[in-house]
Design a protein around this motif. Structure first.
Motif, short mmCIF file in Angstrom:
data_model
loop_
_atom_site.label_atom_id
_atom_site.label_comp_id
_atom_site.label_asym_id
_atom_site.label_seq_id
_atom_site.Cartn_x
_atom_site.Cartn_y
_atom_site.Cartn_z
N GLY B 153 -52.45 20.26 -66.49
CA GLY B 153 -51.66 21.44 -66.13
C GLY B 153 -50.19 21.13 -66.03
O GLY B 153 -49.79 19.97 -65.93
N ASN B 157 -51.70 21.95 -60.98
CA ASN B 157 -52.88 22.66 -60.48
C ASN B 157 -54.14 22.34 -61.29
O ASN B 157 -55.23 22.74 -60.90
CB ASN B 157 -52.67 24.17 -60.56
N GLY B 158 -53.97 21.69 -62.43
CA GLY B 158 -55.09 21.53 -63.36
C GLY B 158 -55.24 22.78 -64.20
O GLY B 158 -54.35 23.64 -64.23
N THR B 159 -56.36 22.88 -64.91
CA THR B 159 -56.59 24.03 -65.79
C THR B 159 -57.86 24.75 -65.33
O THR B 159 -58.82 24.13 -64.95
CB THR B 159 -56.74 23.59 -67.25
N GLU B 160 -57.82 26.08 -65.36
CA GLU B 160 -58.97 26.87 -64.91
C GLU B 160 -59.34 27.91 -65.98
O GLU B 160 -59.21 29.12 -65.78
CB GLU B 160 -58.65 27.57 -63.57
N GLY B 161 -59.81 27.40 -67.12
CA GLY B 161 -60.17 28.28 -68.24
C GLY B 161 -61.31 29.24 -67.90
O GLY B 161 -61.46 30.27 -68.54
N HIS B 163 -61.36 31.10 -65.63
CA HIS B 163 -60.76 32.32 -65.08
C HIS B 163 -59.83 32.99 -66.08
O HIS B 163 -58.90 33.70 -65.70
CB HIS B 163 -60.10 32.01 -63.73
N MET B 164 -60.10 32.77 -67.36
CA MET B 164 -59.52 33.62 -68.38
C MET B 164 -60.18 34.99 -68.21
O MET B 164 -61.39 35.08 -67.99
CB MET B 164 -59.85 33.09 -69.78
#
Lengths: 311, 311
Positions: B153, B157-161, B163-164
């Motif tokens: 990220g 925060n990192g990635t939260e795919g 929550h697309m």
């Protein structure tokens, strides 16, 4: 030394002479689909010759030529993979331009990547390491910045964020799929939505002005408090904020930067967009939604400003 | 030398001793929300001591400790930002574990990133430079591989795919937004869809087996040609393929790799998923949709296998 930036669009080929990141002269000619790649390259060569001559410059002074195209591009190979509006497919544009210009160091890139280049070097994304760039115009262009450079995809196709699918079984997109961001967030998508709403309100000011109504006029109505225009804009930012929040959650970028004709609307667009996108974002400490610095000239400046050719 | 991989989940804390990328011993204990971060760290320390002693090993032989968490993590700082299932928020997990273990080199990472790590080092994504990794289980985990490493990220925060947003005004997600991929592609989402369909068919085999029906059983029915199960699966892969195609268009990855409990279904899931996702993909020469190699142990192996701590 001078740089030439070319922005090939579905209706016009824009071109500029760029010095120190500023356009010192520019011109625009109609693009002819019928001429194909060969005709287009002939046109670009002639146009460049005229533009240089008209400004007392010569080809010897040209240190860089970059050409931006609305479609998927393999930048490393200089090939346009699919540009539907131009009807270019697997077109070796760099090679064809190289034949005309007698040099092979010509940068061929996606138009949103070119515009992102301009924002990255001297615009709204200056100094950023991770950012998503969206252009809202006839289509929805996209460019992804990772590690301070344009990310060119993992398979050499580039990135096409405008074809993220936001609505299952939504409107058919030019790419063949349904419900892409482009079918919801482009200027034509906004106007289709507007016409649908206006039709049901024949007593409205928008109805009375419907023949000359375009996106710019619609935003003007909204700025002046027209309730119907605000309602249309509200629906539009609902969809656009889904797209923007998705990008924020997926990439955790420092910014989602928005350019293209629609972005000129300013705060009447950005205020509700930020409020909604931030509300949908997974992260508490998230990046910002910002307005692009360059508008119509971003493609020319960005094509001319190529240095970091990405990874 | 040995490595300890810890996979902290909403119901259990899994732990394994890993040598040369293989689990040589493992155990699992119930996770107690009530104990908070302190209780959890006490438990992990005790569990590690027992696991080592039970296998004739000592702490002196431990060269690496990694702990995976279902939530957003700042890996550089070792902080769990938000893990809703654990009720950890801004939790300095590395520091708390460091106090117990007397060493500060403990890797704290997102659980999907951990699983991706395992696939990247010795699983289905081995040798890949650009890939998207999805886990389909209680939630929808996501990890993004850029330049052969996990992308963490742009804002830490990192990635939260997961929550697309795939459906405007869809089901409410645990993150607060609506219509996230998680509300459509997780195992609970599949079962909600299934129960809705089954309810309307009280004469069906699925209805008769409804009390013991879970995702695994549902896929078994589909494999045996049960028409209702196939219809439910068809709706499920419609949504999942929107998600997968969006990732392909956005990132042009070499592969979208799918793990987690649901992925164990195999070809009954992957055949329709590939067909639909490839059909929706913008690019002609696109990457592949592949099945993850590791299943339940991916988190433990991945947490233990940390080396490239990403960018």
């Amino acid at each position: 030394m001078i740089r030439i930036g070319v922005d090939i669009g579905g209706t016009n080929v824009g071109m500029g002479l760029v010095e120190d990141g500023e356009i010192v002269a520019k011109c625009s000619e109609r693009f002819s689909r019928a001429g194909g790649v060969e005709g287009c390259c002939d046109r670009i060569r002639a146009q460049a010759g005229e533009l240089l001559a008209g400004n007392g410059r010569t080809f010897d002074e040209v240190e860089w030529i970059g050409a931006a195209v609305p479609g998927s591009v393999n930048r490393e190979k200089g090939i346009v993979i699919d540009a539907y509006n131009l009807d270019f497919h697997d077109a070796p544009l760099r090679e064809r331009l190289a034949e005309r210009f007698g040099r092979y160091d010509i940068d061929v890139l996606n138009d949103a990547d070119a515009a992102a280049n301009a924002e990255l070097h001297s615009g709204a994304m200056k100094g950023m390491r991770t950012a998503a760039f969206i252009t809202l115009g006839t289509g929805v262009g996209f460019s992804l910045i990772i590690d301070g450079r344009i990310f060119e995809g993992g398979m050499g196709n580039g990135t096409e964020g405008g074809h993220m699918i936001l609505r299952s079984n939504g409107y058919r997109c030019s790419c063949g799929a349904r419900g892409c961001a482009e079918t919801l967030c482009s200027a034509p998508a906004l106007m289709i939505k507007a016409r649908r709403v206006i039709k049901a309100h024949p007593d409205s000011a928008l109805w009375r002005n419907r023949r000359k109504l375009n996106a710019k006029a619609l935003f003007e109505f909204a700025k002046n408090g027209d309730e119907l225009a605000l309602r249309i804009l509200d629906e539009y930012t609902d969809a656009l904020s889904d797209y923007v929040a998705s990008l924020m959650n997926l990439l955790d970028p420092e910014a989602v930067c928005i350019g293209g004709g629609i972005s000129a609307a300013g705060e009447i667009l950005f205020e509700p967009l930020r409020r909604k996108a931030y509300g949908k974002c997974f992260f508490r400490n998230h990046g910002k939604v910002i307005q692009a610095h360059y508008l119509n000239d971003a493609g020319i400046i960005g094509a001319a400003s190529g240095v970091a050719k990405g990874r």
